[in-house]
Motif scaffolding. Structure first.
Motif, mmCIF file in Angstrom:
data_model
loop_
_atom_site.group_PDB
_atom_site.id
_atom_site.type_symbol
_atom_site.label_atom_id
_atom_site.label_comp_id
_atom_site.label_asym_id
_atom_site.label_seq_id
_atom_site.Cartn_x
_atom_site.Cartn_y
_atom_site.Cartn_z
ATOM 1 N N VAL A 197 0.613 -1.370 0.583
ATOM 2 C CA VAL A 197 -0.233 0.420 -0.175
ATOM 3 C C VAL A 197 1.181 1.377 0.151
ATOM 4 C CG1 VAL A 197 -1.661 1.471 1.141
ATOM 5 C CG2 VAL A 197 -2.146 -1.084 0.856
ATOM 6 N N ARG A 198 1.534 1.063 0.919
ATOM 7 C CA ARG A 198 2.737 2.463 0.789
ATOM 8 C C ARG A 198 3.096 2.549 -0.287
ATOM 9 N NH1 ARG A 198 8.502 2.441 4.399
ATOM 10 N NH2 ARG A 198 8.681 1.461 2.295
ATOM 11 N N ARG A 199 3.805 1.714 -1.215
ATOM 12 C CA ARG A 199 3.845 1.667 -2.489
ATOM 13 C C ARG A 199 3.522 2.568 -3.570
ATOM 14 N NH1 ARG A 199 6.660 -3.603 -5.316
ATOM 15 N NH2 ARG A 199 4.511 -3.998 -4.525
ATOM 16 N N GLN A 200 2.260 2.628 -3.201
ATOM 17 C CA GLN A 200 0.976 2.671 -4.487
ATOM 18 C C GLN A 200 0.872 4.534 -3.858
ATOM 19 O OE1 GLN A 200 0.759 1.332 -7.087
ATOM 20 N NE2 GLN A 200 1.435 -0.077 -5.754
ATOM 21 N N THR A 201 0.429 4.763 -2.242
ATOM 22 C CA THR A 201 0.232 6.056 -2.310
ATOM 23 C C THR A 201 1.196 6.674 -1.415
ATOM 24 O OG1 THR A 201 0.474 5.288 0.312
ATOM 25 C CG2 THR A 201 -1.615 5.092 -1.246
ATOM 26 N N THR A 202 2.799 6.150 -1.004
ATOM 27 C CA THR A 202 4.343 6.612 -0.515
ATOM 28 C C THR A 202 3.775 6.860 0.640
ATOM 29 O OG1 THR A 202 3.100 8.509 -1.423
ATOM 30 C CG2 THR A 202 4.541 7.684 -3.257
ATOM 31 N N THR A 203 4.659 7.402 0.861
ATOM 32 C CA THR A 203 4.855 8.135 2.369
ATOM 33 C C THR A 203 4.087 9.621 2.575
ATOM 34 O OG1 THR A 203 6.932 9.174 3.088
ATOM 35 C CG2 THR A 203 7.188 6.623 3.444
ATOM 36 N N ALA A 216 -8.263 10.656 -0.101
ATOM 37 C CA ALA A 216 -7.607 9.224 -0.214
ATOM 38 C C ALA A 216 -6.798 8.583 0.165
ATOM 39 C CB ALA A 216 -8.630 8.938 -1.485
ATOM 40 N N GLY A 217 -5.472 9.635 -0.224
ATOM 41 C CA GLY A 217 -4.406 8.463 -0.035
ATOM 42 C C GLY A 217 -3.979 8.318 1.223
ATOM 43 N N ILE A 218 -4.354 9.757 1.360
ATOM 44 C CA ILE A 218 -4.508 10.064 3.605
ATOM 45 C C ILE A 218 -4.731 8.988 4.427
ATOM 46 C CG2 ILE A 218 -3.959 11.338 5.242
ATOM 47 C CD1 ILE A 218 -3.318 13.266 3.719
ATOM 48 N N GLU A 219 -5.432 8.744 4.094
ATOM 49 C CA GLU A 219 -6.759 7.669 4.652
ATOM 50 C C GLU A 219 -6.385 5.833 4.613
ATOM 51 O OE1 GLU A 219 -10.904 8.616 3.913
ATOM 52 O OE2 GLU A 219 -10.903 10.790 4.447
ATOM 53 N N LEU A 220 -6.238 5.541 2.987
ATOM 54 C CA LEU A 220 -5.868 4.849 2.871
ATOM 55 C C LEU A 220 -4.433 4.138 3.798
ATOM 56 C CD1 LEU A 220 -6.631 1.714 1.540
ATOM 57 C CD2 LEU A 220 -5.803 3.103 -0.636
ATOM 58 N N TYR A 221 -3.477 5.157 3.566
ATOM 59 C CA TYR A 221 -1.827 4.431 4.152
ATOM 60 C C TYR A 221 -2.399 5.054 5.366
ATOM 61 C CZ TYR A 221 3.112 5.787 5.399
ATOM 62 O OH TYR A 221 3.847 5.519 5.531
ATOM 63 N N ALA A 222 -3.052 5.549 5.838
ATOM 64 C CA ALA A 222 -3.524 5.664 7.678
ATOM 65 C C ALA A 222 -3.642 4.388 8.007
ATOM 66 C CB ALA A 222 -4.096 6.387 7.990
ATOM 67 N N LEU A 223 -5.066 3.918 7.337
ATOM 68 C CA LEU A 223 -5.429 2.340 7.815
ATOM 69 C C LEU A 223 -4.338 1.165 7.493
ATOM 70 C CD1 LEU A 223 -9.374 2.228 5.430
ATOM 71 C CD2 LEU A 223 -8.449 1.703 8.229
#
Length: 372
Positions: A174-180, A186-193
């Protein structure tokens, strides 16, 4: 003083001068037979080779500045240390593959303390994984990073085993797709999940995580369907987020994210949720061996991995047993000649383990009994 016995009568022998070549001659006190004794140091040389291979020492550090060492140990590069069948049922087995070249990967299965088995393949295919799993008794749970072909192989070979997907690898994908530092909400929420996955310890927390992930999917469904024009064609605007969503949704449907929380399995104690045991305890050590002996050819790199695995099984074989039991390059060439398979004609097959030679070495029969 060496205690030399007579091969004829078994009586003790005494020294009786030297031969013309300078070798010690022995004479039997009982029957008078005379002989010379030749000491076999092959096992000792093999131990010297294995100790060097698994150490940080270079060949230049060995006696004779490496030339004598290379001459004494050159024959042992022909040996292929192969695993035994594992009949003992383990609670948890970790599996992973370490790539030693572009078209060579060694698939490894281990517990938290010992290596169980290993298998050489050209890629992480289902056939290669089946060759590895077929030699190990099915455990209660297997932890994997989700390598290609593993799901099909474990369903065929270990149908009753629970599969736990390494949660760190899930988070990393997931981190590879959203970055840190995702820019979209949407990316911030998915990365937190995804980060929360590393801290789930109960079934209630797991259910709450799945529920919030489904809510995220519903809330951002319309946004993720947006398309834009790129290079003259319509493409999804947020394809990276869609890819991360697909991966998580597939794992939720398969039920492999929280197998370590299964009450029936966890009754005997907590289970691991990550592949750290094999990543840090095996792969890191193997990379250190390959790094300490940089410059080895691909076959020698593969054999170095095999030697390390052979030394870290529950009951390692001694040097004499390895010399007697393990196949060599000559054995493989003999099988190729017998079956009419030329190494130059093999080309680049998709699966290494499908060949006749490798099947002979891996014994496809499930748990063969050694007394038969």
């Amino acid at each position: 003083m060496k205690n030399v016995k007579c091969p004829c009568c078994g009586a003790a022998m005494k020294r009786n001068g030297k031969t013309k070549a300078g070798s010690q001659r022995w004479r039997c006190r009982g029957c008078g037979a005379s002989r010379t004794v030749r000491y076999d140091d092959e096992a000792a040389r093999l131990r010297e080779f294995a100790e060097w291979l698994l150490s940080k020492e270079s060949q230049a550090d060995m006696p004779g500045r490496g030339r004598t060492f290379r001459r004494r140990t050159a024959p042992f590069w022909r040996i292929w240390p192969m695993p035994d069948v594992v009949d003992e049922v383990h609670r948890v087995v970790f599996v992973d593959g370490i790539w030693v070249a572009r078209d060579a990967v060694v698939l490894i299965a281990c517990t938290e303390r010992r290596v169980l088995s290993w298998h050489l393949a050209r890629a992480e295919t289902s056939a290669a994984w089946r060759s590895l799993l077929s030699r190990i008794a099915p455990p209660d749970m297997v932890v994997t990073d989700g390598g290609g072909g593993f799901a099909k192989a474990v369903a065929a070979e270990w149908p009753g085993t629970k599969v736990q997907r390494c949660l760190f690898h899930v988070f990393y994908q997931v981190r590879r797709q959203t970055t840190t530092r995702p820019k979209l909400q949407a990316g911030i929420e998915l990365y937190a999940l995804a980060k929360e996955l590393l801290h789930i310890g109960t079934l209630r927390q797991a259910d709450w995580w799945v529920e919030r992930f489904m809510q995220w999917c519903d809330f951002w469904a319309d946004s993720l369907e947006e398309k834009s024009l790129a290079d003259g064609r319509l493409v999804y605007t947020h394809e990276r987020l869609r890819k991360a969503r697909r991966g998580l949704a597939a794992l939720v449907r398969a039920g492999t994210m929280f197998a370590y929380l299964d009450p029936a399995l966890a009754a005997e104690g907590p289970l691991p949720a990550t592949n750290n045991a094999i990543e840090g305890g095996v792969n890191a050590q193997l990379r250190a061996v390959l790094r300490n002996h940089r410059g080895l050819s691909t076959p020698k790199r593969v054999k170095a991995v095999f030697w390390w695995c052979c030394a870290h099984v529950e009951c390692p074989k001694d040097a004499r047993a390895i010399l007697e039991e393990m196949p060599t390059d000559a054995d493989i060439d003999l099988l190729r000649a017998e079956y009419g398979v030329d190494a130059e004609d093999v080309g680049a097959p998709k699966k290494w383990g499908e060949g006749l030679v490798w099947e002979e070495l891996h014994h496809r029969a499930r748990y063969p009994c050694s007394t038969e």
